[in-house]
Design an enzyme around this catalytic site. Structure first.
Site, PDB file in Angstrom:
ATOM      1  CD  GLU A   1      -2.630  -1.530  -0.001  1.00 49.95           C
ATOM      2  OE1 GLU A   1      -2.908  -0.590  -0.785  1.00 49.95           O
ATOM      3  OE2 GLU A   1      -2.924  -2.709  -0.247  1.00 49.95           O
TER       4      GLU A   1
ATOM      5  CE1 TYR B   1      -3.116  -6.326  -6.226  1.00 49.55           C
ATOM      6  CE2 TYR B   1      -4.761  -7.229  -7.717  1.00 49.55           C
ATOM      7  CZ  TYR B   1      -4.439  -6.436  -6.638  1.00 49.55           C
ATOM      8  OH  TYR B   1      -5.410  -5.755  -5.966  1.00 49.55           O
TER       9      TYR B   1
END
Length: 644
Positions: free
Chosen positions: A320, A407
């Site tokens: 993040e 991803y």
């Protein structure tokens, strides 16, 4: 007029967002301000949004905005208060998938370059606002104060605010939030202001009894990055402008688990460049939060599943943090370009983890990621566009395409490019890429052209060969479903060792292998590899193997929920009923969407009665987007025990 619109489209780039109903090409939002009065006991919000638009085409006489189940009361010109005509244009079978159109008839024809400032009054509640998770006070630790949190990604912000819900448009965001209970603390995307800056848009009875919070973000963001939490929460510094936010009971433990946030931030900046957003705050949400993490600027959300007790789960925090550069600063233009956010982010995450934990550990992370991505491909179908890095989400809720595919295939592509360009020059490429596209939303073609030009300028005599290699694989890698055209070597002895132990358990048919104690020393990612081998070969696994293994390793009710999730997948595949109560406990305490979708799919097939019973028990615990996903999964399995 057609020529003008074509020019506007080209200025935005070739790829248009198919998941917005707004006319964002003709008119674009510049600033969104919201004023919300929260009633968390009644799970209701009285709302007003003030919005500034820039006109991009001539003869603009209407504005179309995205909405989902919002109760629109009135639209009016901010300066004069003159009411504007508005209509809700229903989108048929798309209404419950992606929402409807709020069409606003303007008071006159506006010309290119003019600005329009509107106020929109509306209501929202827990029945329609699928971006919002409302928790009753009984669902919090203290059981004293209710809790609210949001999850706008992919295109759920339209259920909170009428707006242009597309990553193609970036806005300045500000907010005023009023609460009736002084025990409720509020955090939002942006900086919390210490004094009142924005004049209230409405009059409130007994204003002195309300608590006011205001927020401001001076960097433009797409709508999906707007986030809010409200509840009995506190923050604690972990040093160097990093903070943890959580319910008071958990704050000390969570801050200790995340005490290395300054180290992660420092390592990321050393690799990719300065952090520009200000403070970095991470919220550990209640267990019903549907994702591992969410990268709102200055207010990262994370699931409590990352809190294991030994700091082994904090890779999510590093992921993040990486979004501060890739995703938040440079953003994929639409949901078909989601990999531009996530593939780059995984690359940065693993680059930092390799420095902290070593390359072999990162290779295990890549192996586990590849396994999850391939499982998703099998679910979608290997020829489905959702199994590509560039999914076709037209007439679909882009949430349906969410998986590890962008991803991991994105990470693999960047790793391959690094082998061509070499490690140090590739680091410079990433820095130049972020600087070049800073604060923009881009598509893969813009990235591709920048990459080729960068190689041509910076790689000298090697440039043409590198460009040819890139051109050979690019389109297949991005657009073709299924496995990547080139497989990246991530083999490590740690992987072989874990697989050998798993095979020994299978071959032992219930007997404990000689090397069984090695598992106890494994790091979580190696344990995950071990369990994945058993999942992949579940047809060979006897129930006695699971019984002995559970006795040896105590995997049922395992604290690390990522490991517990894989164990419960295996339990359901082998139909090891003795551990079923552990599955029940897991789906009742963990709200992560990716875990629940897989487990309910297995439950629906293997334990149909329990699937429906447990889902009914936990509907109010799960986030609305998770409820929708599970309901769709269970439609495949009629409400009866299929073996009767």
């Amino acid at each position: 007029m057609i020529y003008l619109l074509l020019c506007i489209v080209l200025s935005y780039g070739a790829e248009i967002d198919v998941n917005t109903f707004s006319n964002y090409i003709e008119v674009s939002q510049e600033h969104v301000h919201i004023e919300w009065l929260l009633d968390l006991d009644q799970q209701h919000i009285n709302a007003t949004s003030q919005q500034i638009f820039r006109v991009n085409s001539n003869k603009l006489d209407k504005i179309d905005l995205d909405i989902y189940q919002l109760d629109i009361i009135a639209v009016y010109i901010s300066s004069s208060g003159n009411i504007l005509q508005h209509n809700i244009i229903k989108q048929g079978d798309q209404s419950l998938l992606q929402g409807d159109v709020l069409q606003i008839k303007l008071d006159r024809v506006y010309l290119r370059g003019e600005y329009i400032k509107l106020n929109i009054r509306y209501n929202l509640d827990s029945k329609g606002a699928r971006a919002l998770g409302f928790l009753r006070k009984e669902q919090t630790y203290s059981k004293q104060v209710p809790y609210l949190f949001s999850q706008c990604e992919d295109n759920n912000c339209r259920s909170m605010i009428p707006l242009q819900d597309t990553p193609s448009v970036k806005i300045y965001f500000t907010a005023s939030v009023l609460v009736k209970d002084a025990r409720i603390n509020v955090f939002m995307t942006g900086n919390k202001l210490q004094s009142m800056k924005f004049k209230l848009l409405n009059n409130y009875d007994n204003l002195q009894a309300l608590t006011l919070y205001q927020f401001e973000l001076d960097i433009k963001i797409p709508a999906y990055l707007i986030g809010i939490i409200a509840g009995e929460v506190v923050e604690k510094s972990t040093g160097n402008q990093t903070y943890v936010i959580a319910e008071p009971h958990f704050i000390d433990d969570y801050a200790q688990e995340l005490s290395d946030l300054p180290i992660y931030m420092n390592e990321m900046q050393k690799y990719i460049g300065p952090y520009i957003w200000g403070d970095y705050k991470i919220v550990i949400l209640p267990a019903s939060f549907p994702f591992g993490g969410m990268e709102h600027p200055l207010l990262t959300f994370a699931s409590p599943t990352i809190i294991v007790g030994d700091k082994s789960g904090v890779g999510t925090a590093i992921h993040e943090i990486a979004h501060s550069w890739v995703g938040n600063t440079v953003t994929g233009r639409n949901w078909a370009n989601f990999w531009i956010n996530e593939g780059f982010c995984v690359f940065l995450e693993r680059k930092i983890l390799s420095r902290l934990n070593g390359l072999d550990s990162v290779k295990l992370d890549a192996i586990n990621g590849n396994s999850s991505a391939y499982t998703s491909m099998q679910t979608f179908g290997l020829d489905n566009s959702f199994s590509s890095m560039h999914p076709n989400t037209k007439n679909r809720n882009p949430d349906e395409a969410t998986s590890r595919v962008p991803y991991e295939k994105g990470y693999q592509l960047l790793t391959y490019l690094e082998t061509l360009i070499k490690e140090d020059p590739f680091q410079q490429f990433l820095r130049d890429y972020i600087q070049h596209f800073k604060f923009q939303s881009i598509d893969e073609d813009q990235l591709y052209q920048f990459l080729l030009n960068w190689v041509r300028t910076n790689k000298g005599d090697d440039a043409q060969k590198i460009i040819t290699d890139i051109q050979t694989i690019w389109k297949d890698w991005v657009y073709k479903p299924g496995l990547s055209p080139i497989q990246i070597d991530v083999q490590t002895p740690l992987f072989t060792n874990a697989n050998n132990l798993a095979k020994a358990w299978i071959d032992g048919r219930g007997q404990v292998p000689e090397q069984a104690d090695e598992f106890i020393q494994y790091k979580p990612n190696q344990k995950s590899v071990f369990l994945q081998y058993l999942i992949d070969n579940s047809g060979l696994v006897e129930k006695t193997v699971l019984a002995t293994m559970d006795q040896k390793y105590v995997l049922t009710f395992y604290k690390d929920q990522k490991i517990a999730y894989k164990w419960y997948r295996l339990v359901l595949l082998v139909e090891y009923r003795e551990a079923l109560e552990g599955v029940h406990d897991f789906v009742s305490k963990v709200g992560v969407s990716s875990y629940l979708k897989v487990l309910y799919d297995l439950l629906g097939y293997h334990y149909n009665e329990e699937a429906y019973l447990w889902f009914d028990e936990n509907k109010t615990f799960y986030h609305p987007v998770v409820v929708e996903a599970i309901e769709k999964i269970l439609q495949k399995y009629p409400k009866k025990n299929i073996f009767e």
